[in-house]
Scaffold this motif. Structure first.
Motif, PDB file in Angstrom:
ATOM      1  N   LEU A 362     -12.897  53.165  75.805  1.00  0.00           N
ATOM      2  CA  LEU A 362     -13.658  52.939  74.575  1.00  0.00           C
ATOM      3  C   LEU A 362     -14.473  51.663  74.659  1.00  0.00           C
ATOM      4  N   HIS A 363     -13.885  50.601  75.163  1.00  0.00           N
ATOM      5  CA  HIS A 363     -14.589  49.325  75.275  1.00  0.00           C
ATOM      6  C   HIS A 363     -15.814  49.463  76.176  1.00  0.00           C
ATOM      7  N   GLN A 364     -15.669  50.194  77.274  1.00  0.00           N
ATOM      8  CA  GLN A 364     -16.782  50.326  78.222  1.00  0.00           C
ATOM      9  C   GLN A 364     -17.896  51.204  77.668  1.00  0.00           C
ATOM     10  N   VAL A 365     -17.537  52.229  76.913  1.00  0.00           N
ATOM     11  CA  VAL A 365     -18.556  53.078  76.288  1.00  0.00           C
ATOM     12  C   VAL A 365     -19.310  52.296  75.214  1.00  0.00           C
ATOM     13  N   ALA A 366     -18.584  51.592  74.355  1.00  0.00           N
ATOM     14  CA  ALA A 366     -19.227  50.829  73.276  1.00  0.00           C
ATOM     15  C   ALA A 366     -20.102  49.712  73.822  1.00  0.00           C
ATOM     16  N   ARG A 367     -19.732  49.157  74.962  1.00  0.00           N
ATOM     17  CA  ARG A 367     -20.459  48.033  75.548  1.00  0.00           C
ATOM     18  C   ARG A 367     -21.926  48.378  75.817  1.00  0.00           C
ATOM     19  N   THR A 368     -22.219  49.657  76.070  1.00  0.00           N
ATOM     20  CA  THR A 368     -23.602  50.064  76.320  1.00  0.00           C
ATOM     21  C   THR A 368     -24.493  49.757  75.116  1.00  0.00           C
ATOM     22  N   ALA A 369     -24.009  50.066  73.912  1.00  0.00           N
ATOM     23  CA  ALA A 369     -24.810  49.799  72.705  1.00  0.00           C
ATOM     24  C   ALA A 369     -24.970  48.308  72.469  1.00  0.00           C
ATOM     25  N   VAL A 370     -23.945  47.531  72.805  1.00  0.00           N
ATOM     26  CA  VAL A 370     -24.035  46.077  72.644  1.00  0.00           C
ATOM     27  C   VAL A 370     -25.034  45.492  73.630  1.00  0.00           C
ATOM     28  N   ARG A 371     -24.939  45.905  74.871  1.00  0.00           N
ATOM     29  CA  ARG A 371     -25.743  45.289  75.934  1.00  0.00           C
ATOM     30  C   ARG A 371     -27.203  45.734  75.901  1.00  0.00           C
ATOM     31  N   LEU A 372     -27.450  47.041  75.660  1.00  0.00           N
ATOM     32  CA  LEU A 372     -28.811  47.563  75.773  1.00  0.00           C
ATOM     33  C   LEU A 372     -29.529  47.671  74.431  1.00  0.00           C
ATOM     34  N   ARG A 373     -28.777  47.746  73.324  1.00  0.00           N
ATOM     35  CA  ARG A 373     -29.429  47.873  72.015  1.00  0.00           C
ATOM     36  C   ARG A 373     -29.108  46.709  71.100  1.00  0.00           C
ATOM     37  N   ARG A 374     -28.273  45.777  71.583  1.00  0.00           N
ATOM     38  CA  ARG A 374     -27.878  44.594  70.827  1.00  0.00           C
ATOM     39  C   ARG A 374     -27.194  44.950  69.508  1.00  0.00           C
ATOM     40  N   ALA A 375     -26.450  46.037  69.511  1.00  0.00           N
ATOM     41  CA  ALA A 375     -25.641  46.388  68.345  1.00  0.00           C
ATOM     42  C   ALA A 375     -24.453  45.436  68.262  1.00  0.00           C
ATOM     43  N   ASP A 376     -23.961  45.197  67.047  1.00  0.00           N
ATOM     44  CA  ASP A 376     -22.764  44.363  66.931  1.00  0.00           C
ATOM     45  C   ASP A 376     -21.545  45.172  67.361  1.00  0.00           C
ATOM     46  N   ALA A 377     -20.446  44.488  67.660  1.00  0.00           N
ATOM     47  CA  ALA A 377     -19.277  45.127  68.262  1.00  0.00           C
ATOM     48  C   ALA A 377     -18.703  46.225  67.378  1.00  0.00           C
ATOM     49  N   ASP A 378     -18.620  45.981  66.070  1.00  0.00           N
ATOM     50  CA  ASP A 378     -18.039  46.975  65.162  1.00  0.00           C
ATOM     51  C   ASP A 378     -18.900  48.235  65.099  1.00  0.00           C
ATOM     52  N   THR A 379     -20.203  48.052  64.985  1.00  0.00           N
ATOM     53  CA  THR A 379     -21.113  49.201  64.942  1.00  0.00           C
ATOM     54  C   THR A 379     -21.040  49.988  66.243  1.00  0.00           C
ATOM     55  N   ALA A 380     -21.024  49.272  67.360  1.00  0.00           N
ATOM     56  CA  ALA A 380     -20.959  49.939  68.659  1.00  0.00           C
ATOM     57  C   ALA A 380     -19.675  50.744  68.800  1.00  0.00           C
ATOM     58  N   THR A 381     -18.562  50.192  68.353  1.00  0.00           N
ATOM     59  CA  THR A 381     -17.286  50.905  68.448  1.00  0.00           C
ATOM     60  C   THR A 381     -17.298  52.167  67.597  1.00  0.00           C
ATOM     61  N   ARG A 382     -17.843  52.073  66.382  1.00  0.00           N
ATOM     62  CA  ARG A 382     -17.919  53.264  65.519  1.00  0.00           C
ATOM     63  C   ARG A 382     -18.796  54.336  66.151  1.00  0.00           C
ATOM     64  N   GLU A 383     -19.941  53.945  66.689  1.00  0.00           N
ATOM     65  CA  GLU A 383     -20.822  54.908  67.350  1.00  0.00           C
ATOM     66  C   GLU A 383     -20.138  55.533  68.556  1.00  0.00           C
TER      67      GLU A 383
END
Length: 509
Positions: A362-383
Protein backbone atom coordinates in the motif's frame (compact mmCIF):
# COMPACT_ATOMS: atom_id res chain seq x y z
CA UNK A 1 11.82 -39.74 -6.36
CA UNK A 2 10.51 -36.86 -4.25
CA UNK A 3 7.50 -36.87 -1.95
CA UNK A 4 5.48 -34.34 0.05
CA UNK A 5 3.23 -35.53 2.87
CA UNK A 6 0.60 -33.42 4.61
CA UNK A 7 2.47 -30.14 4.05
CA UNK A 8 1.10 -27.10 5.88
CA UNK A 9 2.69 -23.65 5.55
CA UNK A 10 1.37 -20.84 7.74
CA UNK A 11 2.21 -17.13 7.65
CA UNK A 12 0.84 -14.90 10.41
CA UNK A 13 -1.59 -17.65 11.37
CA UNK A 14 -2.97 -17.97 7.82
CA UNK A 15 -2.43 -21.26 5.97
CA UNK A 16 -1.21 -20.64 2.41
CA UNK A 17 -0.69 -24.40 1.90
CA UNK A 18 -2.84 -26.80 3.90
CA UNK A 19 -2.50 -30.59 3.96
CA UNK A 20 -0.87 -31.02 0.54
CA UNK A 21 0.54 -34.42 -0.42
CA UNK A 22 2.06 -35.55 -3.73
CA UNK A 23 4.65 -37.89 -5.22
CA UNK A 24 7.09 -36.93 -7.98
CA UNK A 25 8.44 -39.90 -9.93
CA UNK A 26 11.56 -40.19 -12.15
CA UNK A 27 10.77 -39.69 -15.81
CA UNK A 28 7.33 -38.25 -15.11
CA UNK A 29 5.89 -34.73 -15.36
CA UNK A 30 3.66 -33.72 -12.46
CA UNK A 31 1.74 -30.48 -13.03
CA UNK A 32 0.51 -28.20 -10.26
CA UNK A 33 -2.33 -26.02 -11.55
CA UNK A 34 -4.70 -23.51 -10.01
CA UNK A 35 -5.49 -19.82 -9.79
CA UNK A 36 -2.93 -17.24 -8.74
CA UNK A 37 -2.44 -17.48 -4.96
CA UNK A 38 -3.56 -21.11 -4.73
CA UNK A 39 -0.25 -22.29 -3.22
CA UNK A 40 1.34 -23.86 -6.31
CA UNK A 41 4.71 -22.13 -6.07
CA UNK A 42 4.96 -22.58 -2.28
CA UNK A 43 4.38 -26.31 -2.76
CA UNK A 44 6.96 -26.57 -5.54
CA UNK A 45 9.59 -24.66 -3.57
CA UNK A 46 9.10 -27.01 -0.62
CA UNK A 47 11.01 -29.61 -2.67
CA UNK A 48 14.02 -27.28 -2.47
CA UNK A 49 13.49 -26.68 1.24
CA UNK A 50 12.60 -23.04 0.60
CA UNK A 51 9.71 -21.31 2.35
CA UNK A 52 8.51 -17.71 2.78
CA UNK A 53 10.21 -15.72 5.51
CA UNK A 54 8.59 -16.27 8.91
CA UNK A 55 6.61 -19.31 7.76
CA UNK A 56 5.60 -22.04 10.20
CA UNK A 57 5.96 -25.38 8.39
CA UNK A 58 4.67 -28.82 9.32
CA UNK A 59 4.55 -32.05 7.33
CA UNK A 60 7.22 -34.10 5.61
CA UNK A 61 9.24 -33.41 2.44
CA UNK A 62 11.56 -36.14 1.20
CA UNK A 63 13.94 -36.11 -1.75
CA UNK A 64 16.11 -39.09 -2.74
CA UNK A 65 19.67 -38.74 -1.37
CA UNK A 66 21.23 -38.26 -4.83
CA UNK A 67 18.34 -36.18 -6.10
CA UNK A 68 19.62 -32.65 -6.64
CA UNK A 69 16.63 -30.34 -7.20
CA UNK A 70 16.91 -27.59 -9.79
CA UNK A 71 14.57 -24.60 -9.95
CA UNK A 72 13.46 -22.53 -12.93
CA UNK A 73 11.53 -19.60 -11.35
CA UNK A 74 8.72 -17.70 -13.01
CA UNK A 75 10.73 -14.49 -12.60
CA UNK A 76 14.31 -15.55 -13.42
CA UNK A 77 15.89 -12.09 -13.10
CA UNK A 78 15.68 -12.50 -9.32
CA UNK A 79 18.19 -15.39 -9.37
CA UNK A 80 20.58 -14.12 -12.05
CA UNK A 81 23.43 -11.90 -10.87
CA UNK A 82 22.88 -8.62 -12.79
CA UNK A 83 26.59 -7.70 -12.59
CA UNK A 84 27.84 -10.83 -14.39
CA UNK A 85 27.56 -11.84 -18.02
CA UNK A 86 25.73 -15.01 -19.01
CA UNK A 87 29.05 -16.69 -19.88
CA UNK A 88 30.33 -16.19 -16.32
CA UNK A 89 27.09 -17.41 -14.73
CA UNK A 90 27.25 -20.69 -16.64
CA UNK A 91 31.01 -21.19 -16.80
CA UNK A 92 31.29 -21.09 -12.99
CA UNK A 93 29.16 -24.26 -12.89
CA UNK A 94 30.91 -25.97 -15.79
CA UNK A 95 34.40 -25.36 -14.34
CA UNK A 96 33.59 -27.44 -11.27
CA UNK A 97 32.48 -30.32 -13.46
CA UNK A 98 35.69 -30.39 -15.54
CA UNK A 99 38.15 -29.85 -12.68
CA UNK A 100 39.28 -33.50 -12.95
CA UNK A 101 40.55 -32.98 -16.52
CA UNK A 102 44.10 -31.94 -17.43
CA UNK A 103 44.46 -28.16 -17.12
CA UNK A 104 44.89 -27.65 -20.86
CA UNK A 105 41.54 -29.28 -21.63
CA UNK A 106 39.37 -27.62 -18.99
CA UNK A 107 38.50 -24.35 -20.73
CA UNK A 108 37.43 -25.95 -24.02
CA UNK A 109 35.41 -28.64 -22.29
CA UNK A 110 33.71 -26.14 -19.97
CA UNK A 111 32.71 -23.98 -22.93
CA UNK A 112 31.42 -27.01 -24.83
CA UNK A 113 29.25 -27.95 -21.86
CA UNK A 114 27.90 -24.41 -21.57
CA UNK A 115 26.97 -24.25 -25.27
CA UNK A 116 25.37 -27.71 -25.07
CA UNK A 117 23.26 -26.65 -22.08
CA UNK A 118 22.13 -23.49 -23.89
CA UNK A 119 21.17 -25.55 -26.93
CA UNK A 120 19.21 -27.96 -24.72
CA UNK A 121 17.40 -24.98 -23.20
CA UNK A 122 16.36 -23.84 -26.70
CA UNK A 123 18.56 -20.71 -26.79
CA UNK A 124 19.76 -20.04 -30.33
CA UNK A 125 22.58 -17.61 -31.14
CA UNK A 126 24.32 -18.66 -27.92
CA UNK A 127 27.65 -16.99 -28.73
CA UNK A 128 26.04 -13.53 -28.78
CA UNK A 129 23.94 -14.18 -25.68
CA UNK A 130 26.97 -15.25 -23.65
CA UNK A 131 28.36 -11.72 -23.91
CA UNK A 132 25.24 -10.06 -22.48
CA UNK A 133 24.15 -9.29 -18.94
CA UNK A 134 20.79 -10.66 -17.73
CA UNK A 135 19.01 -7.30 -18.09
CA UNK A 136 19.89 -7.36 -21.81
CA UNK A 137 17.83 -10.53 -22.31
CA UNK A 138 14.08 -10.89 -22.66
CA UNK A 139 12.16 -12.57 -19.86
CA UNK A 140 11.91 -15.76 -21.91
CA UNK A 141 15.65 -15.78 -22.59
CA UNK A 142 16.41 -15.25 -18.89
CA UNK A 143 14.18 -18.20 -18.06
CA UNK A 144 16.03 -20.50 -20.45
CA UNK A 145 19.41 -19.40 -19.05
CA UNK A 146 18.24 -20.55 -15.61
CA UNK A 147 17.06 -23.85 -17.15
CA UNK A 148 20.53 -24.25 -18.68
CA UNK A 149 22.03 -23.73 -15.19
CA UNK A 150 19.84 -26.50 -13.76
CA UNK A 151 20.81 -28.86 -16.57
CA UNK A 152 24.50 -28.08 -16.08
CA UNK A 153 24.17 -28.90 -12.38
CA UNK A 154 22.83 -32.35 -13.21
CA UNK A 155 19.50 -31.93 -11.38
CA UNK A 156 17.44 -35.11 -10.94
CA UNK A 157 14.30 -33.13 -10.13
CA UNK A 158 13.45 -29.86 -11.90
CA UNK A 159 10.78 -27.53 -10.53
CA UNK A 160 9.72 -25.45 -13.52
CA UNK A 161 7.55 -22.51 -12.43
CA UNK A 162 5.64 -21.23 -15.48
CA UNK A 163 8.48 -22.18 -17.88
CA UNK A 164 6.61 -20.88 -20.94
CA UNK A 165 5.77 -17.48 -19.44
CA UNK A 166 6.35 -14.75 -22.02
CA UNK A 167 7.17 -17.25 -24.78
CA UNK A 168 5.84 -17.13 -28.31
CA UNK A 169 4.08 -20.21 -29.70
CA UNK A 170 7.16 -21.58 -31.51
CA UNK A 171 9.49 -21.20 -28.52
CA UNK A 172 6.79 -22.56 -26.22
CA UNK A 173 6.49 -25.72 -28.30
CA UNK A 174 10.27 -26.17 -28.24
CA UNK A 175 10.42 -25.75 -24.45
CA UNK A 176 7.62 -28.32 -24.09
CA UNK A 177 9.51 -30.74 -26.35
CA UNK A 178 12.69 -30.23 -24.35
CA UNK A 179 11.02 -30.76 -20.98
CA UNK A 180 9.53 -33.96 -22.39
CA UNK A 181 13.05 -34.99 -23.44
CA UNK A 182 14.36 -34.12 -19.97
CA UNK A 183 11.71 -36.37 -18.43
CA UNK A 184 12.60 -39.05 -20.96
CA UNK A 185 16.12 -39.10 -19.49
CA UNK A 186 14.69 -40.12 -16.13
CA UNK A 187 14.53 -36.65 -14.59
CA UNK A 188 11.41 -35.83 -12.59
CA UNK A 189 9.73 -32.58 -13.67
CA UNK A 190 7.36 -30.58 -11.47
CA UNK A 191 5.51 -28.22 -13.80
CA UNK A 192 3.85 -25.25 -12.12
CA UNK A 193 1.66 -23.77 -14.79
CA UNK A 194 -1.37 -21.78 -15.76
CA UNK A 195 -1.00 -22.60 -19.46
CA UNK A 196 -3.41 -25.50 -19.75
CA UNK A 197 -2.40 -26.24 -23.34
CA UNK A 198 1.12 -26.94 -22.04
CA UNK A 199 -0.26 -29.00 -19.16
CA UNK A 200 -2.41 -31.05 -21.51
CA UNK A 201 0.46 -31.80 -23.88
CA UNK A 202 3.19 -32.44 -21.29
CA UNK A 203 1.87 -33.63 -17.91
CA UNK A 204 1.49 -37.26 -16.86
CA UNK A 205 -0.28 -36.34 -13.62
CA UNK A 206 -2.08 -33.18 -12.54
CA UNK A 207 -2.62 -31.78 -9.05
CA UNK A 208 -5.33 -29.10 -8.90
CA UNK A 209 -5.03 -26.58 -6.07
CA UNK A 210 -7.35 -23.95 -4.70
CA UNK A 211 -6.84 -21.73 -1.63
CA UNK A 212 -3.86 -23.82 -0.52
CA UNK A 213 -5.57 -27.21 -0.74
CA UNK A 214 -5.55 -30.02 -3.27
CA UNK A 215 -9.11 -30.30 -4.60
CA UNK A 216 -8.41 -33.01 -7.17
CA UNK A 217 -5.51 -35.01 -8.57
CA UNK A 218 -4.95 -37.83 -11.01
CA UNK A 219 -3.80 -38.71 -14.54
CA UNK A 220 -3.86 -35.71 -16.86
CA UNK A 221 -6.14 -37.34 -19.40
CA UNK A 222 -8.75 -38.26 -16.77
CA UNK A 223 -8.85 -34.75 -15.31
CA UNK A 224 -9.16 -33.23 -18.75
CA UNK A 225 -11.96 -35.53 -19.91
CA UNK A 226 -13.90 -36.24 -16.70
CA UNK A 227 -13.04 -33.71 -13.99
CA UNK A 228 -14.91 -34.32 -10.73
CA UNK A 229 -14.48 -31.10 -8.78
CA UNK A 230 -16.39 -27.94 -9.90
CA UNK A 231 -13.19 -25.87 -9.76
CA UNK A 232 -11.37 -28.35 -12.03
CA UNK A 233 -14.26 -28.21 -14.48
CA UNK A 234 -14.08 -24.40 -14.52
CA UNK A 235 -10.31 -24.41 -14.89
CA UNK A 236 -10.26 -26.96 -17.72
CA UNK A 237 -13.44 -25.72 -19.35
CA UNK A 238 -13.54 -23.86 -22.60
CA UNK A 239 -11.76 -20.52 -22.35
CA UNK A 240 -14.19 -17.63 -22.36
CA UNK A 241 -13.82 -15.03 -25.06
CA UNK A 242 -11.37 -12.31 -24.15
CA UNK A 243 -12.60 -8.71 -23.99
CA UNK A 244 -12.45 -6.41 -27.00
CA UNK A 245 -11.54 -2.72 -26.88
CA UNK A 246 -15.13 -1.61 -27.32
CA UNK A 247 -14.65 1.18 -29.85
CA UNK A 248 -13.57 1.28 -33.50
CA UNK A 249 -9.88 1.40 -34.20
CA UNK A 250 -8.65 4.88 -35.09
CA UNK A 251 -7.80 5.21 -38.78
CA UNK A 252 -5.17 7.89 -38.31
CA UNK A 253 -4.93 11.61 -37.78
CA UNK A 254 -8.11 12.37 -39.68
CA UNK A 255 -10.20 10.09 -37.46
CA UNK A 256 -8.46 10.41 -34.12
CA UNK A 257 -6.59 13.70 -33.98
CA UNK A 258 -2.86 13.87 -33.43
CA UNK A 259 -0.99 10.88 -31.95
CA UNK A 260 -0.27 11.13 -28.22
CA UNK A 261 2.96 9.16 -28.69
CA UNK A 262 5.15 8.81 -31.78
CA UNK A 263 8.28 6.79 -32.53
CA UNK A 264 10.51 8.07 -35.32
CA UNK A 265 13.73 6.50 -36.62
CA UNK A 266 14.35 4.45 -33.47
CA UNK A 267 17.45 2.24 -33.44
CA UNK A 268 18.28 0.61 -30.11
CA UNK A 269 21.45 -1.24 -29.14
CA UNK A 270 22.84 -3.48 -26.41
CA UNK A 271 26.44 -3.05 -25.33
CA UNK A 272 28.50 -6.26 -25.51
CA UNK A 273 31.54 -5.10 -23.55
CA UNK A 274 34.76 -5.38 -25.52
CA UNK A 275 32.80 -6.59 -28.53
CA UNK A 276 31.10 -3.22 -29.02
CA UNK A 277 27.33 -2.91 -29.53
CA UNK A 278 24.62 -4.98 -31.17
CA UNK A 279 21.54 -3.45 -32.80
CA UNK A 280 18.49 -5.15 -31.25
CA UNK A 281 15.65 -2.97 -32.53
CA UNK A 282 14.77 -0.85 -35.57
CA UNK A 283 11.43 0.96 -35.51
CA UNK A 284 11.23 3.61 -38.28
CA UNK A 285 7.75 4.74 -37.26
CA UNK A 286 4.98 3.88 -34.79
CA UNK A 287 2.03 6.02 -33.68
CA UNK A 288 -0.26 5.70 -30.66
CA UNK A 289 -3.52 7.66 -30.69
CA UNK A 290 -5.60 8.91 -27.73
CA UNK A 291 -7.86 6.17 -26.36
CA UNK A 292 -6.16 3.51 -28.45
CA UNK A 293 -4.77 0.08 -27.51
CA UNK A 294 -1.70 -0.94 -29.55
CA UNK A 295 -0.48 -4.52 -29.17
CA UNK A 296 3.18 -5.27 -29.94
CA UNK A 297 3.71 -8.95 -30.72
CA UNK A 298 6.62 -11.16 -31.70
CA UNK A 299 8.82 -13.99 -30.54
CA UNK A 300 10.83 -13.95 -27.33
CA UNK A 301 13.91 -11.81 -27.97
CA UNK A 302 12.36 -10.00 -30.95
CA UNK A 303 12.79 -6.56 -29.36
CA UNK A 304 9.32 -6.05 -27.81
CA UNK A 305 10.58 -5.25 -24.32
CA UNK A 306 13.39 -3.06 -25.68
CA UNK A 307 10.78 -1.00 -27.53
CA UNK A 308 8.70 -0.70 -24.36
CA UNK A 309 11.71 0.36 -22.32
CA UNK A 310 12.64 3.02 -24.89
CA UNK A 311 9.13 4.48 -24.61
CA UNK A 312 9.46 4.66 -20.83
CA UNK A 313 13.01 6.05 -20.79
CA UNK A 314 14.52 2.85 -19.40
CA UNK A 315 16.78 2.09 -22.38
CA UNK A 316 19.08 5.01 -23.14
CA UNK A 317 21.30 3.51 -25.83
CA UNK A 318 19.27 4.42 -28.90
CA UNK A 319 19.01 6.87 -31.78
CA UNK A 320 15.81 8.45 -33.00
CA UNK A 321 12.96 10.08 -31.11
CA UNK A 322 10.05 9.19 -28.86
CA UNK A 323 7.64 12.13 -28.93
CA UNK A 324 4.84 12.95 -26.49
CA UNK A 325 2.36 15.37 -28.05
CA UNK A 326 4.98 16.20 -30.65
CA UNK A 327 7.71 17.02 -28.10
CA UNK A 328 10.73 14.67 -27.89
CA UNK A 329 11.04 12.86 -24.57
CA UNK A 330 14.50 12.62 -22.99
CA UNK A 331 16.11 9.23 -23.65
CA UNK A 332 16.65 8.54 -19.94
CA UNK A 333 13.97 8.41 -17.26
CA UNK A 334 16.39 10.36 -15.05
CA UNK A 335 16.12 13.38 -17.34
CA UNK A 336 12.34 13.40 -17.67
CA UNK A 337 10.24 15.89 -15.76
CA UNK A 338 7.68 14.89 -13.15
CA UNK A 339 4.89 15.47 -15.68
CA UNK A 340 6.64 13.37 -18.33
CA UNK A 341 7.22 10.53 -15.85
CA UNK A 342 3.55 10.56 -14.89
CA UNK A 343 2.42 10.67 -18.53
CA UNK A 344 4.18 7.44 -19.57
CA UNK A 345 3.94 4.66 -17.01
CA UNK A 346 5.46 1.18 -17.28
CA UNK A 347 4.09 -2.03 -15.74
CA UNK A 348 6.80 -4.70 -15.65
CA UNK A 349 6.42 -8.38 -16.48
CA UNK A 350 8.24 -9.29 -13.25
CA UNK A 351 6.11 -7.57 -10.63
CA UNK A 352 8.13 -9.02 -7.74
CA UNK A 353 11.32 -7.32 -8.92
CA UNK A 354 9.47 -3.99 -9.27
CA UNK A 355 8.59 -3.75 -5.57
CA UNK A 356 10.75 -3.07 -2.51
CA UNK A 357 10.50 -6.18 -0.33
CA UNK A 358 10.91 -4.14 2.86
CA UNK A 359 7.90 -1.82 2.57
CA UNK A 360 4.16 -2.61 2.53
CA UNK A 361 2.53 -2.72 -0.89
CA UNK A 362 0.00 0.00 0.00
CA UNK A 363 2.77 2.44 0.88
CA UNK A 364 4.53 1.84 -2.44
CA UNK A 365 1.35 2.24 -4.48
CA UNK A 366 0.34 5.46 -2.70
CA UNK A 367 3.86 6.85 -3.06
CA UNK A 368 3.29 7.27 -6.82
CA UNK A 369 0.60 9.92 -6.24
CA UNK A 370 2.80 11.70 -3.70
CA UNK A 371 5.92 11.71 -5.86
CA UNK A 372 4.46 12.38 -9.32
CA UNK A 373 1.30 14.37 -8.53
CA UNK A 374 2.32 15.92 -5.20
CA UNK A 375 -0.77 14.59 -3.46
CA UNK A 376 -0.71 14.64 0.33
CA UNK A 377 -0.17 11.31 2.11
CA UNK A 378 -3.77 10.88 3.29
CA UNK A 379 -5.25 11.61 -0.14
CA UNK A 380 -2.76 9.30 -1.81
CA UNK A 381 -3.57 6.46 0.59
CA UNK A 382 -7.32 6.84 0.00
CA UNK A 383 -6.82 6.83 -3.77
CA UNK A 384 -4.51 3.81 -3.53
CA UNK A 385 -7.01 1.82 -1.45
CA UNK A 386 -9.83 2.68 -3.86
CA UNK A 387 -7.83 1.69 -6.94
CA UNK A 388 -6.52 -1.50 -5.33
CA UNK A 389 -10.04 -2.47 -4.26
CA UNK A 390 -11.26 -2.01 -7.83
CA UNK A 391 -8.57 -4.49 -8.84
CA UNK A 392 -9.79 -7.01 -6.27
CA UNK A 393 -7.15 -6.42 -3.57
CA UNK A 394 -8.41 -6.02 -0.01
CA UNK A 395 -7.15 -3.54 2.57
CA UNK A 396 -5.72 -6.37 4.69
CA UNK A 397 -3.86 -7.85 1.73
CA UNK A 398 -2.18 -4.65 0.53
CA UNK A 399 -0.90 -3.76 3.99
CA UNK A 400 1.42 -6.77 3.70
CA UNK A 401 4.93 -6.80 2.24
CA UNK A 402 5.31 -7.90 -1.41
CA UNK A 403 6.66 -11.35 -0.51
CA UNK A 404 3.30 -12.17 1.10
CA UNK A 405 1.34 -11.65 -2.14
CA UNK A 406 1.00 -14.10 -5.02
CA UNK A 407 2.27 -13.23 -8.49
CA UNK A 408 -1.21 -12.35 -9.72
CA UNK A 409 -1.96 -10.21 -6.67
CA UNK A 410 1.32 -8.33 -7.02
CA UNK A 411 0.73 -7.78 -10.73
CA UNK A 412 -2.58 -6.09 -9.91
CA UNK A 413 -0.82 -3.93 -7.32
CA UNK A 414 1.76 -2.92 -9.94
CA UNK A 415 -1.04 -1.89 -12.28
CA UNK A 416 -2.67 0.13 -9.49
CA UNK A 417 0.60 1.89 -8.78
CA UNK A 418 0.93 2.97 -12.42
CA UNK A 419 -2.69 4.15 -12.54
CA UNK A 420 -2.17 6.42 -9.53
CA UNK A 421 0.10 8.55 -11.71
CA UNK A 422 -2.96 9.20 -13.93
CA UNK A 423 -0.93 8.37 -17.04
CA UNK A 424 -1.80 9.20 -20.60
CA UNK A 425 0.18 6.20 -21.88
CA UNK A 426 0.28 2.88 -20.03
CA UNK A 427 2.96 0.42 -21.23
CA UNK A 428 2.15 -3.14 -20.07
CA UNK A 429 4.96 -5.64 -20.66
CA UNK A 430 3.60 -9.22 -20.68
CA UNK A 431 1.66 -8.48 -17.50
CA UNK A 432 -0.72 -11.44 -17.93
CA UNK A 433 1.77 -14.01 -19.20
CA UNK A 434 2.34 -15.58 -15.75
CA UNK A 435 -1.32 -15.66 -14.70
CA UNK A 436 -3.98 -18.35 -14.78
CA UNK A 437 -6.69 -18.03 -17.44
CA UNK A 438 -9.31 -16.71 -15.02
CA UNK A 439 -7.10 -13.98 -13.50
CA UNK A 440 -5.76 -13.15 -16.96
CA UNK A 441 -9.25 -12.62 -18.29
CA UNK A 442 -10.13 -10.40 -15.32
CA UNK A 443 -7.08 -8.14 -15.76
CA UNK A 444 -7.56 -7.86 -19.52
CA UNK A 445 -11.20 -6.97 -18.86
CA UNK A 446 -10.08 -4.22 -16.52
CA UNK A 447 -7.60 -2.83 -19.06
CA UNK A 448 -10.29 -2.89 -21.71
CA UNK A 449 -12.65 -0.96 -19.43
CA UNK A 450 -9.96 1.62 -18.67
CA UNK A 451 -9.30 2.29 -22.36
CA UNK A 452 -13.03 2.36 -23.14
CA UNK A 453 -13.99 4.67 -20.29
CA UNK A 454 -11.05 7.10 -20.39
CA UNK A 455 -10.56 8.94 -23.66
CA UNK A 456 -7.26 10.32 -22.38
CA UNK A 457 -5.63 6.93 -21.70
CA UNK A 458 -3.77 4.94 -24.35
CA UNK A 459 -2.35 1.45 -23.92
CA UNK A 460 0.74 -0.26 -25.33
CA UNK A 461 0.30 -3.98 -24.74
CA UNK A 462 3.49 -6.03 -25.12
CA UNK A 463 2.53 -9.67 -25.61
CA UNK A 464 3.54 -12.92 -27.27
CA UNK A 465 -0.07 -14.13 -27.27
CA UNK A 466 -2.23 -13.34 -30.30
CA UNK A 467 -5.43 -14.06 -28.36
CA UNK A 468 -4.44 -11.26 -25.99
CA UNK A 469 -3.42 -9.03 -28.91
CA UNK A 470 -6.89 -9.50 -30.41
CA UNK A 471 -8.31 -7.14 -27.77
CA UNK A 472 -6.29 -4.25 -29.25
CA UNK A 473 -7.30 -1.73 -31.89
CA UNK A 474 -4.03 -2.12 -33.82
CA UNK A 475 -1.12 -4.58 -33.84
CA UNK A 476 2.58 -4.05 -34.59
CA UNK A 477 4.60 -7.20 -35.35
CA UNK A 478 8.30 -7.48 -34.50
CA UNK A 479 10.69 -10.09 -35.82
CA UNK A 480 14.45 -10.12 -35.13
CA UNK A 481 14.30 -6.49 -33.98
CA UNK A 482 12.42 -5.18 -37.05
CA UNK A 483 8.85 -3.91 -37.31
CA UNK A 484 7.71 -6.15 -40.15
CA UNK A 485 4.00 -5.29 -40.20
CA UNK A 486 1.45 -3.07 -38.46
CA UNK A 487 -2.20 -2.25 -38.93
CA UNK A 488 -5.75 -2.79 -37.58
CA UNK A 489 -5.92 -5.86 -35.37
CA UNK A 490 -8.70 -7.49 -37.36
CA UNK A 491 -6.73 -7.25 -40.61
CA UNK A 492 -3.47 -8.48 -39.07
CA UNK A 493 -5.20 -11.52 -37.52
CA UNK A 494 -7.27 -12.45 -40.57
CA UNK A 495 -5.22 -11.43 -43.60
CA UNK A 496 -1.57 -10.80 -42.63
CA UNK A 497 0.80 -9.81 -45.41
CA UNK A 498 4.29 -10.55 -44.02
CA UNK A 499 5.47 -14.21 -44.00
CA UNK A 500 6.42 -14.06 -40.33
CA UNK A 501 3.00 -12.72 -39.34
CA UNK A 502 1.40 -15.42 -41.46
CA UNK A 503 3.35 -18.05 -39.50
CA UNK A 504 2.27 -16.53 -36.15
CA UNK A 505 -1.40 -16.50 -37.17
CA UNK A 506 -1.17 -20.04 -38.52
CA UNK A 507 0.16 -21.32 -35.18
CA UNK A 508 -2.63 -19.49 -33.35
CA UNK A 509 -5.25 -21.21 -35.49
Amino acid sequence: MAEIRDLRVEIDGRAIVDGVSLRVLPGKVTALVGASGSGKTTTGLALLGEYPAGAHVTGDVRVRADGLVGHVPQHPAAVLNPARRVSALLTDIARVQVSHLPRGQRRAEARARVLHALAEAQLPNAEALLRRHPHQLSGGQQQRVVLAQALLLGARVIVADEPTTGQDALTKSRVVEHLATVAGRGIAVVLIGHDLDVVRSLADDVVVMRAGRVVESGPAQRLRLTPRHPWTRELFGEQKELPSPGRPAPDGPAGAGQPVLRVRGLTARHRDGAHGTTVVLRAPGLDLYPGECLAVVGRSGSGKTTLARCLAGLHRDHDGDVLLDGTPLPDSVRDRSRAQLAAVQYVFQDAHAAFDEHRPVLHQVARTAVRLRRADADTATREALSTLARLGLTKDLVRRHPGRLSGGELQRAALARALLARPRVLVCDEITSGLDTITRRDILGLLTALVRDRDDLSLVLITHDLDTAAMAHRIAVLDAGEVVEQGPAQRILTSPSHPFTVSLVRRRN
